[in-house]
Write an enzyme that holds these catalytic residues in place. Structure first.
Site, short mmCIF file in Angstrom:
data_model
loop_
_atom_site.label_atom_id
_atom_site.label_comp_id
_atom_site.label_asym_id
_atom_site.label_seq_id
_atom_site.Cartn_x
_atom_site.Cartn_y
_atom_site.Cartn_z
N ASP A 13 -6.47 -52.28 35.19
CA ASP A 13 -6.45 -51.94 33.77
C ASP A 13 -5.42 -52.82 33.06
OD1 ASP A 13 -6.87 -50.68 31.38
OD2 ASP A 13 -5.87 -48.81 31.91
N ASP A 108 -11.38 -54.87 29.38
CA ASP A 108 -10.03 -54.90 29.94
C ASP A 108 -9.82 -54.02 31.17
OD1 ASP A 108 -10.33 -52.52 28.58
OD2 ASP A 108 -8.28 -52.49 27.82
N GLU A 109 -10.88 -53.51 31.76
CA GLU A 109 -10.69 -52.74 32.99
C GLU A 109 -11.93 -52.81 33.84
OE1 GLU A 109 -10.44 -48.46 32.85
OE2 GLU A 109 -11.28 -48.43 30.82
#
Length: 475
Positions: A13, A108-109
């Site tokens: 993350d 983003d993860e």
């Protein structure tokens, strides 16, 4: 209880991703409270907040007006999705070097399955070394930090990545899973939303340990058989989910709403040509073909009609589809004369629906079944993003309008603006209800009830099986 599996999953993350990218681009703002999102003068929402902004209580999804009240000196920067996607591609390239099985959750993860990595011997120190290497490679590629959790299930890996933010790594060995979970607030468990947490707290539960100590029977009495058993497994770190790749495209569609109503056949054909050409171009770029084309026409005032035709073999050629599309347009115009407000195309036959959908999705969307409460993928999802039709991809609902109704199904107080949602009376089960469906592909979605929150007073109670979730960064 079932024996816990060995270490294999990592959840990566990025730390305050959008805001961190902007701070990388503008280092003079480092240390100041920075958010990315819309302007407070309108209906702007915080898309991401730097850690300095979070110290003032500013959080993602917060209305920008509220964020400015909490932090008057807030620096508001516009969202630059193209830049974030460019950075995300570099991050994904790092992931691909470590595992062929990557499940992105957003820009983003992502989850990574490290089971087959040659440096993974199943022990904590080897997984820690791999996590450190991933973290280092991401920083070298992007100059951004991330937090990583490693566990023997997706649940544990996800919880662990949040344990030492920012720029932290937490590896939870199988033997330590229960010790890691026990102190966590019950609201941290997947599937527990605000309403469910309130119910658990009212029953005397506070953390995971208190749930376990109360026993499975008491939990079932509190939450019901199905969800009680589900949560009981989660409190022991048991999560049967596995990494799955991104869903393939299920259909390609295009539609347009005319600025003024159109009653001229030649003008309608020209619009149909443009839409059909766009659909065929997308099919060709993706290396796809279709066997069925569906034409949708919305007349004045707002009644919608669809027709479908199928070929014996798949095609993505405009010249092969055009004649059939014209025939459908002419047939619809003869049957339903009048000016046209919207025209669109989408594919599929019943056999194709059955092939492309899971059994549950097919049962719900094509035969108006209802999934069991508290069992769907999205009923308690808290992520920011857009909910689209599982059959045709039409944008239907937004997380900003989602709320916990306590019903066990995803609930929204309004659909998206211009969402292709139709209504009709449903008198099955000896009740009179209002059924809602996707007008683009006629997929059954659920029902709408007049018992929702302000400002609409409506509750769109939707089956998870009818929805595909797209994270905010990907919309």
């Amino acid at each position: 209880m079932t024996p816990l599996p060995p270490l294999r999953y990592a959840h990566v993350d990025m730390d305050a991703f959008f805001a961190s990218v902007e701070l990388r681009e503008r280092p003079e703002l480092i240390g100041r409270p920075v958010v990315v999102g819309g302007r407070p003068e309108g209906r702007g929402v915080v898309a991401a907040a730097s850690y300095a902004a979070r110290e003032f209580g500013v959080r993602s999804a917060m209305p920008m007006r509220q964020a400015v009240k909490r932090c008057p000196q807030l620096v508001i920067l516009p969202t630059r999705i193209a830049l974030y996607r460019e950075v995300s591609a570099k991050i994904r390239a790092v992931f691909d070097r470590y595992s062929p099985r990557v499940q992105p959750l957003s820009l983003d993860e992502a989850y990574l399955d490290l089971a087959d990595h040659p440096d993974n011997d199943g022990r904590s120190h080897s997984l820690l070394a791999l996590a450190q290497a991933i973290q280092r490679d991401i920083f070298n590629a992007t100059r951004l930090t991330c937090s990583i959790g490693v566990g023997n299930s997706l649940l544990v890996a996800k919880l662990a990545s949040d344990y030492k933010k920012p720029n932290g790594i937490t590896v939870v060995a199988p033997a330590q899973t229960q010790r890691f979970l026990d102190p966590l607030d019950v609201g941290r468990l997947w599937g527990v939303g605000p309403r469910t947490r309130e119910r658990l707290v009212a029953a005397g539960y506070s953390n995971v340990a208190s749930v376990r100590e109360g026993g499975e029977r008491r939990l079932i009495d509190c939450l019901g058989e199905r969800f009680g058993q589900h949560l009981w497994q989660r409190t022991h770190g048991i999560d049967p989910r596995e990494i799955r790749g991104p869903r393939p495209a299920k259909s390609v569609s295009r539609e347009t709403t005319f600025g003024a109503d159109v009653d001229d056949t030649n003008e309608l054909r020209q619009a149909l040509d443009r839409l059909l050409s766009s659909v065929c171009e997308r099919l060709q770029k993706k290396g796809l073909s279709g066997k069925t084309i569906t034409l949708k026409l919305r007349r004045v005032p707002f009644d919608t009609h669809t027709l479908s035709r199928s070929f014996s073999r798949p095609s993505n050629r405009f010249t092969e589809w055009q004649g059939v599309a014209y025939q459908m347009l002419d047939a619809s115009r003869r049957r339903h004369p009048g000016a046209i407000r919207l025209i669109g195309t989408v594919n599929r036959s019943d056999a194709e629906w059955r092939e492309m959908l899971s059994d549950e999705q097919y049962r719900v969307t094509r035969h108006e079944a209802t999934e069991r409460a508290f069992t769907g993928e999205h009923w308690d999802r808290k992520d920011e993003g857009e909910y689209r039709c599982i059959c045709c991809g039409a944008p239907l609902f937004d997380s900003a309008h989602k709320y916990d109704s306590g019903s066990g199904w995803p609930s929204f107080w309004q659909p998206n603006d211009n969402a292709p949602i139709g209504e009709r009376e449903d008198r099955r089960l000896f009740m009179r209800r209002t059924e809602v469906h996707c007008e683009r592909c006629q997929a059954h979605l659920g029902h709408v009830f007049p018992d929702g929150p302000k400002p609409t007073g409506l509750r769109y109670c939707i089956n998870s099986a009818s929805l595909d979730f797209v994270p905010r960064e990907d919309t």
